[in-house]
Design a protein around this motif. Structure first.
Motif, PDB file in Angstrom:
ATOM      1  N   PRO A   1      -2.866   5.633   1.657  1.00 29.03           N
ATOM      2  CA  PRO A   1      -3.781   4.728   0.950  1.00 29.03           C
ATOM      3  C   PRO A   1      -5.028   5.441   0.435  1.00 29.03           C
ATOM      4  O   PRO A   1      -5.501   6.417   1.027  1.00 29.03           O
ATOM      5  CB  PRO A   1      -4.146   3.693   2.022  1.00 29.03           C
TER       6      PRO A   1
ATOM      7  N   PHE B   1       0.847  -1.189   0.000  1.00 31.06           N
ATOM      8  CA  PHE B   1       0.000   0.000   0.000  1.00 31.06           C
ATOM      9  C   PHE B   1       0.886   1.243   0.000  1.00 31.06           C
ATOM     10  O   PHE B   1       1.945   1.262   0.625  1.00 31.06           O
ATOM     11  CB  PHE B   1      -0.905   0.022   1.234  1.00 31.06           C
TER      12      PHE B   1
ATOM     13  N   TYR C   1      -8.805  -2.733   3.589  1.00 27.46           N
ATOM     14  CA  TYR C   1      -8.055  -3.051   4.814  1.00 27.46           C
ATOM     15  C   TYR C   1      -9.010  -3.302   5.983  1.00 27.46           C
ATOM     16  O   TYR C   1      -8.834  -4.258   6.756  1.00 27.46           O
ATOM     17  CB  TYR C   1      -7.105  -1.898   5.131  1.00 27.46           C
TER      18      TYR C   1
ATOM     19  N   THR D   1     -10.487   3.279  -1.434  1.00 24.74           N
ATOM     20  CA  THR D   1     -10.751   1.866  -1.742  1.00 24.74           C
ATOM     21  C   THR D   1      -9.812   0.954  -0.970  1.00 24.74           C
ATOM     22  O   THR D   1     -10.221  -0.085  -0.436  1.00 24.74           O
ATOM     23  CB  THR D   1     -10.609   1.619  -3.252  1.00 24.74           C
ATOM     24  N   GLN D   2      -8.545   1.327  -0.890  1.00 22.83           N
ATOM     25  CA  GLN D   2      -7.573   0.513  -0.163  1.00 22.83           C
ATOM     26  C   GLN D   2      -7.867   0.496   1.336  1.00 22.83           C
ATOM     27  O   GLN D   2      -7.756  -0.551   1.987  1.00 22.83           O
ATOM     28  CB  GLN D   2      -6.162   1.044  -0.420  1.00 22.83           C
TER      29      GLN D   2
END
Length: 355
Positions: free
Chosen positions: A102, A98, A110, A105-106
């Motif tokens: 981030p 990452f 997570y 979406t990331q």
């Protein structure tokens, strides 16, 4: 005596529960573990910490998903404003691949992975309408409504509120709002500047969201103007090769707040120039002291200031009134706009239901 039956008995004979209250609940559930309100990052983190110590919990969430603010009420270009190491939850770092900051979406991915890794199973679509400690029996009584307005009461010895500060949108009432001929929306409904391409858009509010939405509009070939009613601290996102937040936290280990503030403002002046020239007046107190005093967070610049300097984003004073297609400002100027976006933040709703 079985406590569930005891609760039901109290409900029948308790004068506090009349016909128009939740005494007609279809369900009353005894929970022999902590009840956590909110399935955002804080609620998930608390549940995981409890589970690591062998303590189960029940998470109640009003939306139909975890991290509903991030999933449902944020714009597409959003990234974490702080480096990932300051935003990770207990026992689980972000994936190594990452980026430092981030994407939305990331971050959501997570959180989903975090929930699954710890086997957390929130109960969704449960809106808490009241949480009150019953002195007679020594337990919390948490009353909820479901999607079909079905009523459920959860009874537990422990209550943990993890709903955060950003539960409900703050929508100011401005003279003439109802007469405006174009859309007026809160940033919770804003997704992308592409919908406003070629349009004149007024963004109300100069916090991190207002600044970033203005930048997104500008990059999407809209013509944004930004209402800056109050003073604001704008800091570079990074200083001396480090994140401004991380550098600040490190300096605070050794120096008092006011000295760290002076350093931050000196470096900001060197990197960003004099923001006063562009209508961005700095507050009386430094950024960290102001945060401690009022909770107001400084803006971490992600490119908006350069657009303000170039004139691609216009800075306006406070609004006096709104007409059918125009906005009149307190300095007497009047300009036409196609849309208005309210970047006026959120507020906690806890005082409404926590007794």
């Amino acid at each position: 005596m079985d406590y569930y039956k005891e609760v039901e008995g109290k409900r029948v004979h308790d004068h506090r529960f009349g016909k128009n209250t939740m005494s007609t609940l279809a369900r009353c559930i005894w929970v022999p573990c902590p009840v956590i309100i909110g399935a955002g990052p804080s609620g998930l983190a608390v549940a995981a910490c409890l589970k690591e110590r062998g303590i189960p919990s029940l998470i109640l969430e009003k939306a139909n998903c975890i991290a509903s603010l991030w999933k449902l009420k944020t714009y597409d270009r959003l990234r974490l404003h702080l480096p990932k190491q300051f935003c990770e939850l207990p026992f689980m770092p972000f994936p190594a691949n990452f980026p430092t900051y981030p994407t939305k979406t990331q971050f959501v991915a997570y959180l989903e992975s975090y929930k699954n890794s710890f086997g957390l199973d929130p109960v969704f679509n449960k809106t808490v309408v009241s949480a009150e400690f019953d002195d007679q029996c020594g337990f919390w009584r948490i009353k909820t409504l479901g999607l079909k307005q079905e009523e459920t009461e959860y009874v537990s010895q422990w209550l943990i509120v993890a709903t955060g500060e950003n539960a409900d949108e703050v929508v100011p009432r401005i003279d003439g709002m109802d007469d405006f001929g174009g859309p007026i929306l809160h940033t919770s409904s804003y997704k992308s500047g592409l919908l406003f391409r070629g349009k004149d858009v007024l963004v109300v509010g100069c916090g991190n969201s207002g600044m970033e939405v203005s930048l997104d509009l500008c990059n999407s070939n809209a013509r944004p103007s930004l209402v800056v009613r109050d003073s604001v601290h704008v800091l570079p996102q990074e200083m001396l090769g480090k994140s401004t937040f991380g550098l600040s936290m490190w300096l605070l280990k050794w120096f008092p707040v006011r000295l760290v503030d002076r350093f931050l403002l000196l470096v900001s002046r060197f990197m960003l120039g004099d923001t006063e020239k562009f209508g961005l007046h700095r507050p009386e107190f430094g950024p960290l002291e102001l945060k401690n005093r009022s909770g107001k967070t400084p803006v971490l610049d992600v490119g908006t200031l350069a657009k303000i300097k170039s004139g691609n984003i216009k800075v306006c004073l406070g609004i006096k009134r709104i007409t059918h297609r125009a906005v009149e400002f307190v300095d007497g100027k009047k300009e036409n706009f196609d849309a208005i976006i309210l970047a006026t933040g959120y507020k906690s709703n806890v005082p409404q239901w926590l007794k």
